[in-house]
Design a protein around this motif. Structure first.
Motif, PDB file in Angstrom:
ATOM      1  N   VAL A 112       6.974  22.353   7.654  1.00 41.54           N
ATOM      2  CA  VAL A 112       5.620  22.763   8.041  1.00 41.54           C
ATOM      3  C   VAL A 112       4.693  21.630   7.623  1.00 41.54           C
ATOM      4  N   ALA A 113       4.028  21.028   8.604  1.00 42.38           N
ATOM      5  CA  ALA A 113       3.257  19.809   8.354  1.00 42.38           C
ATOM      6  C   ALA A 113       1.783  19.999   8.677  1.00 42.38           C
ATOM      7  N   TYR A 114       0.947  19.329   7.890  1.00 41.12           N
ATOM      8  CA  TYR A 114      -0.476  19.205   8.189  1.00 41.12           C
ATOM      9  C   TYR A 114      -0.738  17.763   8.597  1.00 41.12           C
ATOM     10  N   TYR A 115      -1.361  17.604   9.761  1.00 41.98           N
ATOM     11  CA  TYR A 115      -1.552  16.306  10.423  1.00 41.98           C
ATOM     12  C   TYR A 115      -2.932  15.748  10.100  1.00 41.98           C
ATOM     13  N   GLY A 116      -3.053  14.424  10.082  1.00 45.78           N
ATOM     14  CA  GLY A 116      -4.373  13.827   9.951  1.00 45.78           C
ATOM     15  C   GLY A 116      -4.373  12.511   9.206  1.00 45.78           C
ATOM     16  N   THR A 117      -5.582  12.030   8.949  1.00 44.09           N
ATOM     17  CA  THR A 117      -5.784  10.777   8.234  1.00 44.09           C
ATOM     18  C   THR A 117      -7.012  10.909   7.349  1.00 44.09           C
ATOM     19  N   PRO A 118      -6.989  10.303   6.168  1.00 43.72           N
ATOM     20  CA  PRO A 118      -8.192  10.342   5.322  1.00 43.72           C
ATOM     21  C   PRO A 118      -9.345   9.541   5.909  1.00 43.72           C
ATOM     22  N   ASP A 119      -9.087   8.767   6.976  1.00 45.08           N
ATOM     23  CA  ASP A 119     -10.135   7.957   7.592  1.00 45.08           C
ATOM     24  C   ASP A 119     -11.006   8.740   8.577  1.00 45.08           C
ATOM     25  N   SER A 120     -10.617  10.004   8.878  1.00 41.08           N
ATOM     26  CA  SER A 120     -11.390  10.759   9.862  1.00 41.08           C
ATOM     27  C   SER A 120     -11.292  12.259   9.603  1.00 41.08           C
ATOM     28  N   GLU A 121     -12.433  12.936   9.668  1.00 36.59           N
ATOM     29  CA  GLU A 121     -12.450  14.391   9.551  1.00 36.59           C
ATOM     30  C   GLU A 121     -12.142  15.054  10.893  1.00 36.59           C
ATOM     31  N   MET A 170      -9.623  14.245  12.998  1.00 38.89           N
ATOM     32  CA  MET A 170      -8.243  14.057  13.451  1.00 38.89           C
ATOM     33  C   MET A 170      -7.255  14.985  12.755  1.00 38.89           C
ATOM     34  N   GLY A 171      -7.748  16.003  12.078  1.00 41.52           N
ATOM     35  CA  GLY A 171      -6.826  16.924  11.437  1.00 41.52           C
ATOM     36  C   GLY A 171      -7.228  17.299  10.032  1.00 41.52           C
ATOM     37  N   ILE A 172      -6.507  18.262   9.480  1.00 43.72           N
ATOM     38  CA  ILE A 172      -6.850  18.857   8.192  1.00 43.72           C
ATOM     39  C   ILE A 172      -6.807  17.837   7.062  1.00 43.72           C
ATOM     40  N   LEU A 173      -5.915  16.879   7.172  1.00 40.43           N
ATOM     41  CA  LEU A 173      -5.749  15.934   6.074  1.00 40.43           C
ATOM     42  C   LEU A 173      -7.056  15.216   5.745  1.00 40.43           C
ATOM     43  N   GLY A 174      -7.859  14.921   6.762  1.00 37.64           N
ATOM     44  CA  GLY A 174      -9.115  14.214   6.533  1.00 37.64           C
ATOM     45  C   GLY A 174     -10.253  15.095   6.082  1.00 37.64           C
ATOM     46  N   GLU A 175     -10.022  16.410   6.028  1.00 43.17           N
ATOM     47  CA  GLU A 175     -11.088  17.349   5.688  1.00 43.17           C
ATOM     48  C   GLU A 175     -11.106  17.724   4.211  1.00 43.17           C
ATOM     49  N   MET A 176     -10.036  17.387   3.493  1.00 41.08           N
ATOM     50  CA  MET A 176      -9.896  17.862   2.118  1.00 41.08           C
ATOM     51  C   MET A 176      -9.445  16.755   1.179  1.00 41.08           C
ATOM     52  N   GLU A 177      -9.723  16.949  -0.097  1.00 45.93           N
ATOM     53  CA  GLU A 177      -9.163  16.065  -1.112  1.00 45.93           C
ATOM     54  C   GLU A 177      -7.664  16.336  -1.226  1.00 45.93           C
ATOM     55  N   PRO A 178      -6.888  15.336  -1.640  1.00 43.13           N
ATOM     56  CA  PRO A 178      -5.418  15.464  -1.619  1.00 43.13           C
ATOM     57  C   PRO A 178      -4.854  16.731  -2.263  1.00 43.13           C
ATOM     58  N   VAL A 203       9.706  23.544   4.127  1.00 41.06           N
ATOM     59  CA  VAL A 203       9.367  22.424   3.246  1.00 41.06           C
ATOM     60  C   VAL A 203       7.971  21.923   3.600  1.00 41.06           C
ATOM     61  N   PRO A 204       7.044  21.862   2.647  1.00 35.32           N
ATOM     62  CA  PRO A 204       5.719  21.297   2.942  1.00 35.32           C
ATOM     63  C   PRO A 204       5.845  19.813   3.295  1.00 35.32           C
ATOM     64  N   THR A 205       5.140  19.413   4.354  1.00 32.36           N
ATOM     65  CA  THR A 205       5.282  18.054   4.874  1.00 32.36           C
ATOM     66  C   THR A 205       3.917  17.479   5.242  1.00 32.36           C
ATOM     67  N   ILE A 206       3.676  16.261   4.833  1.00 34.99           N
ATOM     68  CA  ILE A 206       2.442  15.553   5.166  1.00 34.99           C
ATOM     69  C   ILE A 206       2.695  14.696   6.403  1.00 34.99           C
ATOM     70  N   GLU A 207       1.947  14.940   7.491  1.00 35.52           N
ATOM     71  CA  GLU A 207       2.036  14.040   8.648  1.00 35.52           C
ATOM     72  C   GLU A 207       0.803  13.150   8.636  1.00 35.52           C
ATOM     73  N   LEU A 208       0.988  11.947   8.160  1.00 34.07           N
ATOM     74  CA  LEU A 208      -0.103  11.005   7.937  1.00 34.07           C
ATOM     75  C   LEU A 208      -0.204  10.023   9.103  1.00 34.07           C
ATOM     76  N   ILE A 209      -1.355  10.015   9.767  1.00 33.79           N
ATOM     77  CA  ILE A 209      -1.581   9.012  10.817  1.00 33.79           C
ATOM     78  C   ILE A 209      -1.691   7.660  10.126  1.00 33.79           C
ATOM     79  N   THR A 210      -0.715   6.828  10.361  1.00 35.49           N
ATOM     80  CA  THR A 210      -0.627   5.541   9.674  1.00 35.49           C
ATOM     81  C   THR A 210      -1.288   4.439  10.479  1.00 35.49           C
ATOM     82  N   THR A 211      -1.079   4.454  11.795  1.00 34.20           N
ATOM     83  CA  THR A 211      -1.761   3.515  12.683  1.00 34.20           C
ATOM     84  C   THR A 211      -2.517   4.345  13.716  1.00 34.20           C
ATOM     85  N   MET A 212      -3.844   4.200  13.738  1.00 32.74           N
ATOM     86  CA  MET A 212      -4.685   5.049  14.587  1.00 32.74           C
ATOM     87  C   MET A 212      -5.190   4.281  15.800  1.00 32.74           C
ATOM     88  N   ALA A 213      -4.990   4.871  16.977  1.00 29.42           N
ATOM     89  CA  ALA A 213      -5.477   4.257  18.214  1.00 29.42           C
ATOM     90  C   ALA A 213      -7.006   4.211  18.217  1.00 29.42           C
TER      91      ALA A 213
END
Length: 365
Positions: free
Chosen positions: A119-128, A130-138, A162-172
């Motif tokens: 079960v993954a949460y998608y996103g990048t810390p560079d953008s709010e 592009m997904g949940i990851l950018g909306e919250m502190e780690p 299994v908790p899974t981080i889907e981190l956008i590593t290279t963003m278009a």
């Protein structure tokens, strides 16, 4: 990585020992001691051949969790496959409820998907945006991710999640940028932060690449040093790979399955060379056009392949498209993406798991 484990049977053969006066008690002890020593040596050799412990821990189901096969009625087990056939195809269930492997497909690896669901949460810390990851502190993000993951462990206790981080590593990007490839890599500091966060919480990481005008293999090599971590895997966003005079986000991109397969085989070699636990390559697809030559994509003995239906909108339409692109075009495992703010309605875990086959990866944006 798959390894051959040899099992030895140690025994002592004493034919006529009691009747033969030439075999003394002392010689029997020496023989027993020698055999015991050989047995211990072989035991150590066997232990050395065992597969390394998996670098993650699934969230254990609650005590009152009930098996999916028991909790679903026959009607519930059948109604979703019928919905999935809305665009054509077989309206009958092809695999038992909860089964994640497509019909007739095998998994020769010891990868995470064989016995678990991600079960993954998608996103990048560079953008709010592009997904949940950018909306919250780690740490806040990880807490919410675990709550969502627990819901899947409880809904299907036979396949703990299994908790899974889907981190956008290279963003278009909409602009070409200094390299002219319409893509920007997130900072190494950001990648390290989430790789370490996952390790701290016994979670997994999917490094997502969006390509722009770059090639799949160039970007795989850009993240290679992190793929050498036991708990880090690869995800490929096909829709953002555009041709010259096109722009990501404005023009629909596509990736040739041959390029995907090069990445699968490269990750397979990387896994073997570095004696790593078996890996996953997740491939995003929301239309047929974004992934060409799909038939050439094949898993290996140490890389699992999952095709992720990645689209938002009416949930009934999404389930039908999952049937078309995942069930009816099986590679190995299926995955399903959910948009909290765009899906109507947002499916509950029990509804997601009814699909045929049941998604092995569920990611949220």
């Amino acid at each position: 990585m798959k390894k051959l484990v040899l099992l030895f049977a140690a025994g002592v053969l004493l034919l006529g020992a009691c009747a033969d006066p030439s075999i003394t008690e002392e010689s029997q002890k020496e023989s027993t001691s020698s055999d015991q020593s050989e047995s211990n040596t072989k035991k150590v050799e066997n232990e050395e051949k065992q597969e390394p412990e998996q670098p993650f821990k699934p969230l254990e189901p609650s005590e009152d969790a009930v098996s999916l096969k028991e909790s679903l009625s026959e009607k519930e087990q059948q109604e979703i496959p019928e919905m999935q056939a809305a665009l054509g195809g077989n309206p009958e269930r092809t695999v038992p409820a909860g089964e994640t492997l497509a019909e007739g497909v095998k998994d020769p690896s010891d990868g995470p998907l064989k016995d678990h669901r991600l079960v993954a949460y998608y996103g990048t810390p560079d953008s709010e945006n592009m997904g949940i990851l950018g909306e919250m502190e780690p740490e806040e993000y990880m807490k919410k991710l675990k709550e969502q993951t627990q819901a899947y462990s409880d809904a299907d206790p036979d396949r703990p999640a299994v908790p899974t981080i889907e981190l956008i590593t290279t963003m278009a990007q909409s602009e070409p940028g200094p390299d002219g490839d319409y893509v920007r890599m997130t900072s190494e500091e950001n990648i390290e932060t989430y790789v370490e966060l996952a390790e701290k919480h016994d979670a997994l990481v999917l490094l997502d690449i969006q390509l722009g005008m770059d090639t799949v293999m160039e970007q795989v090599k850009m993240v290679e040093k992190w793929l050498k971590h036991p708990h880090v895997h690869l995800a490929i966003d096909t829709e953002f790979h555009v041709a010259e005079e096109e722009k990501p986000g404005e023009d629909l991109g596509q990736v040739d399955g041959k390029e995907i397969q090069k990445a699968v085989e490269y990750v397979s070699g990387l896994t073997e060379k570095n004696d790593l636990p078996d890996k996953i390559v997740l491939v995003h697809q929301f239309t047929g056009d974004v992934l060409t030559n799909k038939d050439v994509i094949q898993p290996t003995d140490n890389v699992e392949v999952a095709i992720n239906f990645d689209g938002w909108g009416a949930s009934a339409d999404k389930q039908a498209l999952y049937g078309k692109y995942i069930r009816d075009e099986p590679k190995q495992y299926g995955a399903f993406k959910i948009f909290y703010d765009k899906d109507v309605p947002v499916l509950e875990p029990e509804d997601v798991l009814k699909m045929d086959p049941s998604p092995a990866i569920v990611n949220y944006q």
